[in-house]
Enzyme design. Structure first.
Site, short mmCIF file in Angstrom:
data_model
loop_
_atom_site.label_atom_id
_atom_site.label_comp_id
_atom_site.label_asym_id
_atom_site.label_seq_id
_atom_site.Cartn_x
_atom_site.Cartn_y
_atom_site.Cartn_z
N SER A 11 40.55 37.81 30.80
CA SER A 11 40.29 38.43 32.10
C SER A 11 41.26 39.58 32.31
CB SER A 11 40.51 37.40 33.22
OG SER A 11 40.66 38.09 34.44
N HIS A 36 36.27 39.73 30.33
CA HIS A 36 35.92 39.18 31.66
C HIS A 36 36.44 40.15 32.71
CE1 HIS A 36 34.85 35.87 34.39
NE2 HIS A 36 35.98 36.14 35.04
N ASP A 38 36.81 40.85 36.60
CA ASP A 38 36.82 40.21 37.92
C ASP A 38 36.72 41.24 39.03
OD1 ASP A 38 37.15 37.35 37.44
OD2 ASP A 38 39.07 37.89 36.54
N MET A 40 36.64 41.77 43.03
CA MET A 40 36.99 41.11 44.31
C MET A 40 36.95 42.12 45.44
SD MET A 40 40.19 38.82 43.03
CE MET A 40 40.11 37.88 41.51
N HIS A 69 32.28 39.22 36.72
CA HIS A 69 32.33 38.10 37.65
C HIS A 69 32.48 38.67 39.05
CE1 HIS A 69 34.86 34.37 39.09
NE2 HIS A 69 33.71 34.50 39.73
N MET A 71 32.95 38.56 42.81
CA MET A 71 33.43 37.77 43.94
C MET A 71 33.34 38.68 45.16
SD MET A 71 36.57 36.06 41.84
CE MET A 71 36.47 37.32 40.58
N MET A 140 34.38 27.27 38.17
CA MET A 140 35.71 27.73 38.57
C MET A 140 36.67 26.54 38.54
SD MET A 140 35.49 30.98 39.15
CE MET A 140 37.19 31.17 39.71
N GLY A 145 40.17 34.35 43.47
CA GLY A 145 40.94 35.34 44.21
C GLY A 145 42.19 35.81 43.49
N GLY A 147 44.81 35.50 39.75
CA GLY A 147 45.14 34.98 38.44
C GLY A 147 46.38 34.10 38.53
N GLY A 148 46.67 33.42 37.45
CA GLY A 148 47.93 32.69 37.36
C GLY A 148 48.01 31.39 38.14
N ASP A 178 36.71 29.08 34.22
CA ASP A 178 37.53 30.21 34.65
C ASP A 178 38.65 29.72 35.57
OD1 ASP A 178 38.52 32.65 35.46
OD2 ASP A 178 36.67 33.35 36.43
N GLY A 179 39.89 29.89 35.09
CA GLY A 179 41.05 29.59 35.92
C GLY A 179 42.00 28.60 35.30
N GLY A 180 43.19 29.07 35.00
CA GLY A 180 44.24 28.17 34.53
C GLY A 180 44.06 27.69 33.10
N GLY A 200 43.22 34.73 31.70
CA GLY A 200 43.86 35.96 32.15
C GLY A 200 45.33 35.95 31.84
N SER A 201 46.10 35.23 32.67
CA SER A 201 47.56 35.26 32.51
C SER A 201 48.01 34.67 31.17
CB SER A 201 48.22 34.52 33.67
OG SER A 201 47.64 33.25 33.83
#
Ligand code: DX5
Ligand code: ZN
Length: 224
Positions: A11, A36, A38, A40, A69, A71, A140, A145, A147-148, A178-180, A200-201
């Protein structure tokens, strides 16, 4: 059963935006399968990122799939703009559309693959009556909203159930998470049924993108 195809989708939310083009090129060279992207709007989610002009700017830098993606709310108006900007897949959140089936149709009519993104508290039942038209389901594993954030472990059960629904339908639908996601938890997430992993992170926050992506692939090899 044939081995599943796993895809890693960095991401760009966690990339260095001052040198975004180089970041995209580097992560593609490091073995990313998709980018990816994002989007927002500071309305549907409490953060503001990038739009179609940035997608258009990175399009010539890679032949990889650009996985947008969204949002944003409302969502329909911006879909053709992203298709023109070179998106390959466009996902949206059901809460951001007045007419989910129509939005899926709009994405397809724009020439892209369509995905539905489910927040941690959004039930899988929202896939009823539309799953057969989707190319991707995005689970999700954080609230959208930022990253990280930390992976919400309840997403594993949701992935298992989503996997079952997709397999029962027998249609080639990507199951994205998606996420973590990181090299430490990716194998367990794959075992729960995901085949496409946004990170991402974990990637852009690491020193060596290639090493991080290969650690992820090594972990995925143990899943088969
Ligand atoms: C969150 C975004 C994610 C985010 C993931 O709203 O949809 O794609 O970039 O970032 P990490 O991998 O850092 O959780
Ligand atoms: Zn995302």
């Amino acid at each position: 059963m044939a081995a599943r195809t796993f895809r890693i989708a960095p991401s760009i939310l966690s990339a260095n935006f001052a040198r975004l083009g180089d970041e995209v090129a580097e992560v593609v060279a490091a073995g990313a399968d998709m980018i990816h992207f994002d989007v927002m709007d500071n309305h549907y989610v409490p953060n503001l990122t990038v739009g179609p002009v940035v997608c258009e700017a990175i399009r010539p830098l890679t032949e990889s799939v650009i996985d947008v993606h969204l949002m944003v709310r409302p969502v329909d108006r911006i879909i053709p703009d992203f298709a023109r900007a070179g998106a390959n897949i466009i996902s949206f959140h059901p809460e951001a559309s007045e007419h989910v089936d129509r939005t899926v149709g709009l994405i397809h009519d724009s020439g892209c693959k369509a995905g539905l993104a489910l927040n941690p508290a959004t039930p899988l039942s929202c896939l009823d009556h539309v799953l057969h038209k989707l190319d991707l389901v995005l689970i999700m594993s954080v609230n959208p909203g930022f990253g990280g954030q930390q992976f919400i472990s309840h997403a594993l059960e949701k992935l298992r159930n989503a996997r079952r629904k997709i397999d029962d339908l027998g249609r080639a639908i990507m199951l994205e998470v998606d996420g973590g996601v990181n090299a430490g938890n990716i194998a367990g997430i794959a075992r729960a049924g995901a085949d496409t992993f946004v990170a991402g992170s974990a990637i852009f926050g690491s020193k060596d993108y290639r090493a991080t992506i290969s650690q992820m692939r090594d972990a995925l090899r143990s899943v088969g």
